[in-house]
Write an enzyme that holds these catalytic residues in place. Structure first.
Site, PDB file in Angstrom:
ATOM      1  N   CYS A   1      15.297 -13.226 -15.904  1.00  0.00           N
ATOM      2  CA  CYS A   1      14.694 -13.138 -17.583  1.00  0.00           C
ATOM      3  C   CYS A   1      13.238 -13.029 -17.391  1.00  0.00           C
ATOM      4  CB  CYS A   1      14.948 -14.306 -18.430  1.00  0.00           C
ATOM      5  SG  CYS A   1      16.762 -14.450 -18.386  1.00  0.00           S
TER       6      CYS A   1
ATOM      7  N   HIS B   1      10.288 -14.052 -24.563  1.00  0.00           N
ATOM      8  CA  HIS B   1      11.815 -13.532 -24.100  1.00  0.00           C
ATOM      9  C   HIS B   1      12.738 -14.011 -25.154  1.00  0.00           C
ATOM     10  CE1 HIS B   1      15.305 -13.808 -21.745  1.00  0.00           C
ATOM     11  NE2 HIS B   1      15.574 -14.954 -21.575  1.00  0.00           N
TER      12      HIS B   1
ATOM     13  N   ASN C   1      20.580 -12.729 -25.416  1.00  0.00           N
ATOM     14  CA  ASN C   1      19.721 -12.757 -24.280  1.00  0.00           C
ATOM     15  C   ASN C   1      19.988 -11.533 -23.522  1.00  0.00           C
ATOM     16  OD1 ASN C   1      18.292 -13.347 -21.945  1.00  0.00           O
ATOM     17  ND2 ASN C   1      18.894 -15.526 -22.093  1.00  0.00           N
TER      18      ASN C   1
END
Length: 319
Positions: free
Chosen positions: A113, A246, A276
């Site tokens: 990520c 993020h 996500n």
């Protein structure tokens, strides 16, 4: 000294949408349970025939068009992904071939990520050193391929997508300052530990996460690195126009914004409808906010992300 500046942005989301209600038909969960804990309401899922490089290609073409740059002007391609098409060649090389360009440097970055942070900073350093003049930086993921769809702790969190930027040489700073960090001691709280050996998969091939531990670590790490980046750049918190974090968990995003003294009205949030998307989440969110007119030229933007490793980073830039 040469600097780098974002010339254009682009993104792509697969058309198939998986809502919380649809997930509740497959696993023991509910819309209320997911939203209250994560802020996520839906996510996009790639079709079986779509590969990471296919998603990357569509985002890349959108970014090139936005920048007014032809593919053959690119002299560096960096793709951030944890779900590559294959073991090798790199997804960046596959993307290069699909763009119809040849000869420029092309490679993948794997920081999950935080991957787009690592890729963007790498491209920035290439340009600052004179090794490249125009770079294509992409975050692309098909996280749905490494999820256990019977594990409600993880399968509700992730989605697929791609985001891209074209980074170009500039006489004036675009990227003002950046910081990266990692700590392998936390490798066990977020991982996909499988490997290929002897023609077989060894170990668990699904994403594994200790949610509470990840939350605790992420809040502190993101707040700290954002403050250090601002301090080292000599930029006060009140000069930040937009935070593009993020997109992992709404509570993490809210906590980070609070530490920076930013109201949520100045934070770009795409999590509810995208989930996500790992390395794709930051460039996806950036592209959304640029195209809807929130982020404007000349504004100061903070990008930051954290992922398995643990690896994390922040970029302060003038858009």
């Amino acid at each position: 000294m040469a600097y780098s500046r974002i010339l254009g942005t682009g993104s792509y989301l697969p058309p198939t949408v998986l809502t919380n209600a649809m997930l509740a038909e497959r696993v023991d969960t509910s819309d209320e349970w997911i939203v209250s804990r994560t802020g996520i309401r839906a996510r996009h899922i790639a079709d079986e025939q779509e590969k990471t490089s296919d998603l990357a290609l569509k985002a890349a073409r959108a970014a090139l068009a936005d920048a007014g740059v032809a593919a053959d002007e690119i002299d560096l391609i960096v793709v951030a992904t944890t779900t590559p098409d294959m073991v090798f060649p790199s997804t960046a090389c596959l993307l290069q071939e699909k763009l119809g360009v040849h000869g420029c440097a092309a490679f993948d970055v794997q920081a999950v990520c935080a991957g787009f942070m690592y890729a963007l900073i790498t491209a920035n350093n290439y340009i600052k050193s004179g090794m490249a003049k125009k770079a294509l930086v992409v975050g692309a993921e098909v996280m749905s391929r490494i999820l256990d769809w019977e594990d409600r702790r993880t399968c509700v969190l992730f989605g697929d997508g791609a985001g891209a930027v074209v980074l170009g040489e500039s006489d004036e700073p675009g990227i003002l300052h950046a910081k990266l960090a990692a700590d392998g001691r936390y490798k066990d709280i977020l991982n996909t530990p499988a490997q290929i050996a002897g023609g077989k998969i060894q170990g668990m091939p699904y994403l594994n996460m200790d949610g509470p531990a990840v939350f605790k670590f992420a809040v502190k790490a993101l707040s700290d690195i954002a403050e250090k980046t601002l301090a080292e750049a000599g930029v006060s918190k009140d000069r930040v126009d937009w935070l593009v974090p993020h997109q992992a968990n709404l509570r993490i995003i809210e906590s980070t914004a609070k530490h920076l003294g930013l109201p949520m009205e100045r934070v770009v949030v795409t999590l509810p409808e995208q989930g996500n998307t790992s390395a794709a989440s930051i460039p996806l969110a950036l592209d959304v906010a640029v195209r809807d007119g929130r982020i404007k030229r000349g504004q100061t933007v903070m990008l930051e992300g954290i992922g398995g490793g643990f690896a994390w980073g922040a970029v302060l830039l003038t858009f």
